[in-house]
Every structure is written in structure tokens, then in C-alpha cells.
Scaffold this motif. Sequence first.
Motif, PDB file in Angstrom:
ATOM      1  N   GLY A 195      -4.032  12.646   4.364  1.00  0.00           N
ATOM      2  CA  GLY A 195      -4.021  10.969   4.536  1.00  0.00           C
ATOM      3  C   GLY A 195      -3.911  10.713   5.745  1.00  0.00           C
ATOM      4  N   PRO A 196      -4.320   9.498   6.148  1.00  0.00           N
ATOM      5  CA  PRO A 196      -4.002   8.515   5.426  1.00  0.00           C
ATOM      6  C   PRO A 196      -4.674   8.078   3.747  1.00  0.00           C
ATOM      7  N   TYR A 197      -3.874   7.501   2.916  1.00  0.00           N
ATOM      8  CA  TYR A 197      -4.212   7.086   1.779  1.00  0.00           C
ATOM      9  C   TYR A 197      -4.600   5.651   1.199  1.00  0.00           C
ATOM     10  N   ASN A 198      -5.172   5.052   0.840  1.00  0.00           N
ATOM     11  CA  ASN A 198      -4.989   3.822   0.492  1.00  0.00           C
ATOM     12  C   ASN A 198      -4.810   3.465  -0.759  1.00  0.00           C
ATOM     13  N   PHE A 199      -3.580   3.049  -1.063  1.00  0.00           N
ATOM     14  CA  PHE A 199      -3.264   2.477  -2.264  1.00  0.00           C
ATOM     15  C   PHE A 199      -2.724   1.290  -2.745  1.00  0.00           C
ATOM     16  N   ILE A 200      -2.929   0.181  -3.947  1.00  0.00           N
ATOM     17  CA  ILE A 200      -2.277  -0.261  -4.007  1.00  0.00           C
ATOM     18  C   ILE A 200      -0.894  -0.655  -4.784  1.00  0.00           C
ATOM     19  N   LEU A 201      -0.004  -1.813  -4.115  1.00  0.00           N
ATOM     20  CA  LEU A 201       0.785  -1.954  -5.142  1.00  0.00           C
ATOM     21  C   LEU A 201       1.392  -2.603  -5.365  1.00  0.00           C
TER      22      LEU A 201
END
Length: 417
Positions: free
Chosen positions: A68-74
Amino acid sequence: MTNYNLSATLMSDRKTYYPLILLLLIIFSSISTAFAQYFELTNKSKVNIPFKMVRNMVILKLNINDRGPYNFILDTGVGIMIITEPKLIDSLNIPDKRTLRLAGLGAGEDYEAYVTAPLKIDMPGIKGVGVGAAIFKKDHFGLSNYAGIPIHGLLGYEFFNKLVVKLNFTDSVLTAYKPGKLKKIKKFEALPILIENNKPYITTTVRFCDGSERKCKLIVDIGAGHPLSLDNHRVNRWPTEKSIAANLGMGLTGPISGEISRVTQLSIGKYGLNNVLSSFPENQNSAYFTSRDGNLGMDVLKRFTVIFDYENNLMYLKARGNLKEPFEHDMSGMEYYAGGAGLKHVVISRVEPGSASDDIGLAKDDEIMSVNLKPVANMSLEDLDHLFKSGDGRGVLLEIYHDKQYSRVILTLKRRI
């Protein structure tokens, strides 16, 4: 969420992937109920993590299996962790995974997903414990196109179930606390929430144009960009006055049509918000929504500092001082997405009949090259969103690429609701 999957119609209502995830949740939950899945702090009693706010979405960076880092939607409206980028299947080296076919949703691989064993998931000061994920074999969501930056997935219930989570939208900082370590909340109002099917619900009061008031059970949905959505699955329909027809997204069986109107007031605890925009989707499958009246989205929630305490069934709110800012809908009448190399191209996916964009002849698949002489490659989609809501009658100079030709046109914004 239209022929480029879900990305185009996500412009109106980002939560149109909900039925697909709901069906996946039902099956995935039956597989994973024997395993504890949660996040915990690694050593301290609290940790601060910066987030990026993009088009009313909270985006966190995390690592998976030391990559990563990877982008994740919370997203509190999602009950399981979803990896939406199929390319991660190979790059993460996930050997232990099962294929899950969602019966009745399509042929071949279109609606197949992998269910993984627990992954190594971490971000500064926080790690996942026993958290697996569902990975679709094809990208059905188009979230990167919608956000204008790479999006790799959605992070939901597991992030909240063992932590107290504070979202400060003024500083774009998430603070995670160990349970029982939250302090200095005297200025917040504590509101009861109910956790059902891994999602938080709150009871609000909505006043309509005819003066009537109704108690509404709403999902507190930080993944939904709109202010409010009320489900028309009942005989006793919601009173509305002026409204506009709207394309609210794409479901599994086709487009989700409906209306956008306004409610006179939305009351959340002691707070009252006036003249709030609300979506009213039609043709919903009542089997999905029988226990709720709709959802409360980010365009309302971002006006507060919000704390989620799932363990004690509480949500805390403190107004940021902008409760009286008007709720504005798009005044251009077009939907658009990011595409091409580096997601630097902005392409029109839909034009609303009778809108300002329709008036000057803009059409699906036109590319916006510049706005007020500024190249769109130097702008975010959120910059465009703000501009196209900025004022009734305002003129905006657009450079358009259409049918292998460039032209400049003046778009005169028109408030429709």
C-alpha cells in the motif's frame, strides 16, 4: 449507481451500489459469523489519523498484507469490508480465497466475488483483527472515476464495532479511542443509535411542506453524499411541493428514477436544519428497506463534529457553526466523471433535459477541457461541484471537446430546486 458501469450515475447518489452490497452481506455474514472481525489500537489509548475529504467521502489510507497505501472510503452504510479494485487480487498475493456467485444477478463472472480469509490490515496506530474482505472480480462501482483519485475499496462496520471514532471535518482528522477512553465531550449532544445488520440507525423528526411531522428511522450513512434520502416504499407517501425529476443512480435491474425536493425542517436531537434537500427514489424493492425510512447523508453530517460509539449505542454531535448554510443542488444539469490517464480527463456522462447544460447543447461523452480558462487537469471534481452550485444566473466559460472539435460556450447556471 449508462454504459460505463456505475461511475456515471454515481454523480447523483453515490449509494446506488447498496442493493449489491446488501445481498453480498447476507451471504458473507453467514460464512464469517464464527470469526471476530474488528480493528484495535496497537498501543496508545487514542490515535489521530488524517483523512481526505473528496466529494463528501471520507478517504483513509491503509496497508493490506504489507502493501500500500491504498485509498479506502470509510462508510457506516456498509456492513463488510469491500475491495473494489480487482487488480489487488494478484498484487496482494491472497492464496486463501473462495469464489462466491451472487445468484440471480447476472451470468458468467459479472457478479462473482472472492471472499478472503483474514487479511493483515493496518494504518498508523491501528490494526485489523480477523478482518477479511469481499473482492469483486470486476469493478462494478467506478468509485475511482467518481472521486477523481484511485479508490481501492470500502471500510465499514468492522472499523467501528470495537473503537470509538471521532470525525473532525474542520481539521480532516479522525480520532480513534479505545472503548472507555473518550473524554471532554461536555459540549456534545449524546443521541441514541441502534445497530442493526451492522449499520447505525437514528430516529429523527422531519417536517414537510404541509406542516406535518413524521418520525423517521434513518441509517447514519457517512458514505452517502446527499443530505437526506427518504424511501418511497410506503402507501403513505411523503408530502412534497416543488420537485424535479432526477436520475438517482443505477440499480441491478436498471436506472433508479425519482425526485429531488426539499423538506421544511430536519431535526436531529436539539439541532434543526431548515429547507433540506432530499432525494425520493422510486421503484425500490421493499424487501431491502422495510425496517428503515431512508438515510442521513454526509451533506448534513459534515456540518457537525461526529463521534460514533457503537458499543454504547450512542452518537455524539457538536455543530460546527455552519448549520444555516443553504443546501444547494447542482445548477449545471450535467453529471461527469474522471477518466483517462491519471484520471485527469472530465467526461460528461449525462445531461438532464431542460437544464442549463441542455440549453446550450452539451451532450453525453463531451469532454470538458477547461473552466473559466483553467484546465480541468488542474482542478478536482470537487472544485467543479462547488462551482456548479455557486449561484443562480452565474456564467461559466467552458471549453468543450465534441465530435473531434473544440469550442467555447457560456453555461449560465440555473437553480432548479
